[in-house]
Write an enzyme that holds these catalytic residues in place. Structure first.
Site, PDB file in Angstrom:
ATOM      1  N   CYS A 186     -12.770   9.136   4.119  1.00  0.00           N
ATOM      2  CA  CYS A 186     -11.660   8.810   3.596  1.00  0.00           C
ATOM      3  C   CYS A 186     -11.329   9.690   2.708  1.00  0.00           C
ATOM      4  O   CYS A 186     -12.034  10.172   1.726  1.00  0.00           O
ATOM      5  CB  CYS A 186     -11.466   7.340   3.268  1.00  0.00           C
ATOM      6  SG  CYS A 186     -10.012   6.902   2.536  1.00  0.00           S
ATOM      7  N   CYS A 195     -10.970   7.665  -0.970  1.00  0.00           N
ATOM      8  CA  CYS A 195     -11.951   7.116  -1.719  1.00  0.00           C
ATOM      9  C   CYS A 195     -13.401   7.445  -1.158  1.00  0.00           C
ATOM     10  O   CYS A 195     -14.631   7.128  -1.522  1.00  0.00           O
ATOM     11  CB  CYS A 195     -12.065   5.184  -1.358  1.00  0.00           C
ATOM     12  SG  CYS A 195     -12.361   4.853   0.333  1.00  0.00           S
ATOM     13  N   CYS A 233      -7.700   2.514   5.943  1.00  0.00           N
ATOM     14  CA  CYS A 233      -9.174   2.608   5.561  1.00  0.00           C
ATOM     15  C   CYS A 233      -9.355   1.145   4.816  1.00  0.00           C
ATOM     16  O   CYS A 233      -8.788   0.620   4.131  1.00  0.00           O
ATOM     17  CB  CYS A 233      -9.353   3.664   4.289  1.00  0.00           C
ATOM     18  SG  CYS A 233     -10.731   3.543   3.333  1.00  0.00           S
ATOM     19  N   CYS A 252      -9.948   1.274   0.654  1.00  0.00           N
ATOM     20  CA  CYS A 252      -8.898   1.463  -0.252  1.00  0.00           C
ATOM     21  C   CYS A 252      -7.460   1.271   0.407  1.00  0.00           C
ATOM     22  O   CYS A 252      -6.318   1.293  -0.546  1.00  0.00           O
ATOM     23  CB  CYS A 252      -8.852   2.847  -1.024  1.00  0.00           C
ATOM     24  SG  CYS A 252      -8.473   4.206   0.381  1.00  0.00           S
ATOM     25  N   CYS A 287      -5.677   7.870  16.565  1.00  0.00           N
ATOM     26  CA  CYS A 287      -5.033   9.160  16.227  1.00  0.00           C
ATOM     27  C   CYS A 287      -4.542   9.259  14.775  1.00  0.00           C
ATOM     28  O   CYS A 287      -3.853   8.475  14.277  1.00  0.00           O
ATOM     29  CB  CYS A 287      -3.481   9.019  17.020  1.00  0.00           C
ATOM     30  SG  CYS A 287      -2.559  10.622  16.808  1.00  0.00           S
TER      31      CYS A 287
END
Length: 228
Positions: free
Chosen positions: A142, A145, A191, A194, A214
């Site tokens: 991510c 984070c 995510c 976060c 995607c």
């Protein structure tokens, strides 16, 4: 005898004179007929005017209906974007995970482009992410984070212009319904740590899962294998 010849000649000349054609002159049009033609012309003009007026009226109504429909189609995404900017479930205030920051801090951490995608559910332009061509062994994490999200082994070329994967790492992402395009319901991917917006998942992917995650490239960072 001379007088008889002169008499015959005079008779012949009179006969020829009677056979001479007179100049042709057209007869004046009948007042009645002229009046009838005028009335017909006026009636035709009036009928044509009424038809044109009716056509303009129908066209005007169709134009107004088309404009109304177009406004409705545009208004929904705009309202959705306004709601996201203001807050709510799909706005920044509704994206609170285990790792939290103020929106000013998120903007500083992510930068303008990634902030517009991860905190405001925007979409990057297709074929613009360098991660489309990434093929080295490693992990996609991510961008907000640093949490691991996808392994390179699950990446494939979907031809869509965005980095695509057929599965995420266990427990790495959350999925939620997305109705921002009212005629095309989708499943948003965030995510887990976060709650940053990553992209969407579709059911047109390859085996073994049949899924296509995607993702927006700006929502991801690549960590090559062997690097922390």
């Amino acid at each position: 005898r001379p007088p008889a010849r002169a008499h015959k000649t005079g008779v012949k000349m009179a006969f020829l004179a009677s056979r001479t054609l007179k100049p042709f002159t057209s007869a004046p049009a009948s007042p009645g007929r002229r009046c009838s033609a005028t009335v017909q012309c006026k009636a035709h003009a009036s009928s044509s005017g009424q038809e044109a007026s009716a056509s303009q009226s129908v066209f005007g109504r169709r134009l107004l209906l088309g404009a109304g429909l177009g406004s409705a189609l545009v208004a929904v995404p705009l309202q959705k974007a306004s709601a996201a900017a203001a807050g709510g479930e799909d706005g920044p205030e509704g994206r609170q995970g285990e790792i939290r920051h103020t929106e000013a801090e998120w903007r500083k951490i992510l930068g303008d482009d990634a902030y517009a995608v991860m905190r405001q559910a925007g979409t990057e332009r297709r074929f613009t992410s360098p991660l489309n061509d990434e093929k080295r062994p490693g992990t996609f994490v991510c961008a907000g984070c640093g949490s691991p999200l996808f392994n390179m082994s699950a990446k494939y070329n979907s031809g869509t212009g965005w980095p695509s994967f057929y599965k995420a790492l266990p427990g790495a992402v959350d999925e939620t319904s997305d109705f921002s395009i009212f005629w095309m319901p989708r499943t948003e991917v965030r995510c887990h740590t976060c709650q940053g917006h990553l992209g969407h998942v579709f059911d047109d992917g390859p085996a073994p899962t049949g899924l296509r995650y995607c993702m927006n490239g700006v929502s991801l960072k690549f960590v090559p294998e062997g690097q922390a």
